[in-house]
Write a protein that holds these residues in place. Structure first.
Motif, PDB file in Angstrom:
ATOM      1  N   ASP A 160      -7.862  12.405 -32.723  1.00 48.69           N
ATOM      2  CA  ASP A 160      -7.916  12.585 -34.172  1.00 48.69           C
ATOM      3  C   ASP A 160      -9.334  12.346 -34.688  1.00 48.69           C
ATOM      4  O   ASP A 160      -9.829  13.080 -35.558  1.00 48.69           O
ATOM      5  N   ALA A 161     -10.010  11.330 -34.155  1.00 48.10           N
ATOM      6  CA  ALA A 161     -11.385  11.041 -34.597  1.00 48.10           C
ATOM      7  C   ALA A 161     -12.336  12.171 -34.220  1.00 48.10           C
ATOM      8  O   ALA A 161     -13.194  12.588 -35.023  1.00 48.10           O
ATOM      9  N   ILE A 171     -11.272  16.143 -47.807  1.00 45.01           N
ATOM     10  CA  ILE A 171     -11.281  14.914 -47.020  1.00 45.01           C
ATOM     11  C   ILE A 171     -11.256  13.694 -47.926  1.00 45.01           C
ATOM     12  O   ILE A 171     -10.586  12.690 -47.649  1.00 45.01           O
ATOM     13  N   HIS A 208     -14.860  18.645 -37.501  1.00 44.39           N
ATOM     14  CA  HIS A 208     -14.677  19.352 -38.768  1.00 44.39           C
ATOM     15  C   HIS A 208     -15.856  19.086 -39.720  1.00 44.39           C
ATOM     16  O   HIS A 208     -16.385  20.012 -40.351  1.00 44.39           O
ATOM     17  N   VAL A 209     -16.281  17.822 -39.802  1.00 40.66           N
ATOM     18  CA  VAL A 209     -17.407  17.467 -40.682  1.00 40.66           C
ATOM     19  C   VAL A 209     -18.703  18.118 -40.197  1.00 40.66           C
ATOM     20  O   VAL A 209     -19.494  18.639 -40.997  1.00 40.66           O
ATOM     21  N   TRP A 238      -5.532  13.259 -43.087  1.00 37.33           N
ATOM     22  CA  TRP A 238      -6.303  13.181 -41.837  1.00 37.33           C
ATOM     23  C   TRP A 238      -5.928  11.892 -41.104  1.00 37.33           C
ATOM     24  O   TRP A 238      -6.212  10.809 -41.555  1.00 37.33           O
ATOM     25  N   ARG A 239      -5.236  12.054 -40.001  1.00 36.54           N
ATOM     26  CA  ARG A 239      -4.812  10.897 -39.226  1.00 36.54           C
ATOM     27  C   ARG A 239      -5.938  10.444 -38.304  1.00 36.54           C
ATOM     28  O   ARG A 239      -6.671  11.256 -37.748  1.00 36.54           O
ATOM     29  N   LEU A 240      -6.068   9.136 -38.136  1.00 30.66           N
ATOM     30  CA  LEU A 240      -7.063   8.543 -37.238  1.00 30.66           C
ATOM     31  C   LEU A 240      -6.390   7.550 -36.307  1.00 30.66           C
ATOM     32  O   LEU A 240      -6.820   6.416 -36.144  1.00 30.66           O
ATOM     33  N   PRO A 258      -7.280  11.869 -48.232  1.00 33.45           N
ATOM     34  CA  PRO A 258      -7.586  11.215 -46.959  1.00 33.45           C
ATOM     35  C   PRO A 258      -6.350  10.989 -46.104  1.00 33.45           C
ATOM     36  O   PRO A 258      -6.455  10.876 -44.873  1.00 33.45           O
ATOM     37  N   LEU A 278     -11.799  15.092 -36.579  1.00 30.53           N
ATOM     38  CA  LEU A 278     -12.394  14.877 -37.903  1.00 30.53           C
ATOM     39  C   LEU A 278     -13.910  15.034 -37.858  1.00 30.53           C
ATOM     40  O   LEU A 278     -14.513  15.686 -38.731  1.00 30.53           O
TER      41      LEU A 278
END
Length: 360
Positions: free
Chosen positions: A79-80, A65, A86-87, A72-74, A69, A83
């Protein structure tokens, strides 16, 4: 002032009934410091056995990550969420062991002190819990002062430990700012382990002291006054006055039944007024004479009076009367030691009676 006098009058140890009643209501000794020690021990175990490997594994999993970076699309909410999920999943491997350990050790510390039991009284509304006067007494009473002393002790000990650890590694900590991240992490874990170790020892001492204090305070609060002991004894065993009256009534009924059996006797042995033993002997009923009545003083006189009214022979033999009174009981046959002496008296009775009256 009345509370102090009431406590001074509680000089008797609590009974088993009061202890069991208190336990049923949820009033059991419980030390919060034992739970705090168990939680600290759980954290120490986590640091020693899980933190290093868990942190390394989590860092490795999340490294992409920070290194990539742009991967990872936001652009959207989806998408958020992706992410964040995943975290969270990658971090769960680091956080989950400490939560499991805290739960296990927390529940274990509670079971160690008292076995769990459902108590509905603990969740029922109680005005004392919201009463300002009761709250003032809890804060400024002996239990409140003890809790304040424990909290002050923990703050002082933890502050001293942190200061000593950081003071000794002050310059080394400054050098870590320019070191490799792995080295920084290892040093932080080492310092944290030292802090938690000393805190664990201090908490253990406090938990032992608090465990004995809570049990002593709980036992003292349940002590009873002499009047309470008497009242509980009355409730458990009955009022002594009532029991005495019942025993007296039982003795009266037994005496009346015994006196009513005197007319069935074959002979009476007396001394001459102090003791009287009425015996019945019929060959078809028993192999040995049976005691149908016996008494002393007034009862002995009553037995003699009834016997004389019913034409029952009365033999005055003081040694035999005293011996039989001490060794026989009503509705039982006489002991063999008296067979010879009583047989002679029965022979005299049968010899003096007409043939048709020998069996009654």
């Amino acid at each position: 002032m009345s509370d102090d006098q009431d406590k001074d009058s509680k000089t008797e140890a609590p009974s088993e009934k009061k202890l069991s009643d208190a336990a049923e209501k949820g009033n059991v000794p419980f030390s919060r410091e034992v739970t705090a020690f168990a939680s600290t021990l759980a954290v120490y175990i986590f640091i020693v056995f899980f933190l290093s490997d868990g942190a390394a594994s989590t860092a490795e999993a999340l490294k992409d990550i920070f290194e990539q970076p742009e991967a990872w699309r936001l652009e959207t909410a989806t998408d958020a969420v992706g992410l964040i999920s995943h975290v969270v999943l990658k971090s769960a491997g680091l956080v989950l062991p400490v939560f499991v350990l805290l739960i296990i050790f927390g529940v274990g510390s509670s079971i160690f002190q008292n076995l769990p039991r459902p108590v509905l009284d603990r969740i029922m509304p109680n005005m004392n819990r919201v009463s300002p006067i009761a709250g003032f007494k809890r804060i400024f009473g002996v239990p409140g002062l003890v809790e304040f002393a424990k909290s002050l002790f923990k703050i002082i000990v933890v502050s001293i430990i942190v200061v000593l650890v950081l003071w000794n590694d002050y310059f080394a900590t400054l050098d870590l700012m320019f070191s490799d991240p792995v080295t920084i992490f290892a040093t932080m874990i080492s310092d944290l382990k030292q802090i938690v170790t000393v805190v664990l020892l201090a908490t253990a001492v406090l938990a032992i002291v608090d465990l004995f204090w809570t049990r002593h305070h709980w036992y003292s609060e349940l002590k009873m006054t002499k009047q309470e002991v008497k009242e509980e004894l009355k409730q458990s065993q009955g009022d002594p006055i009532v029991k005495s009256r019942l025993r007296s009534m039982q003795r009266d009924r037994a005496r009346k039944r015994m006196i009513a059996s005197v007319p069935r006797a074959t002979l009476v042995i007396a001394n001459p007024t102090h003791y009287a033993v009425a015996l019945r002997y019929v060959r078809e009923e028993s192999d040995a004479p049976v005691v149908v009545a016996m008494g002393q003083d007034l009862v002995a006189l009553k037995i003699r009076e009834i016997a004389e009214k019913n034409g029952i022979p009365v033999f005055e033999d003081p040694p035999l009367a005293r011996s039989m009174f001490a060794q026989v009981s009503v509705d039982s046959v006489i002991p063999p030691v008296f067979y010879k002496a009583v047989a002679e008296l029965i022979h005299r009775v049968y010899a003096a009676q007409p043939q048709q009256k020998r069996v009654t």
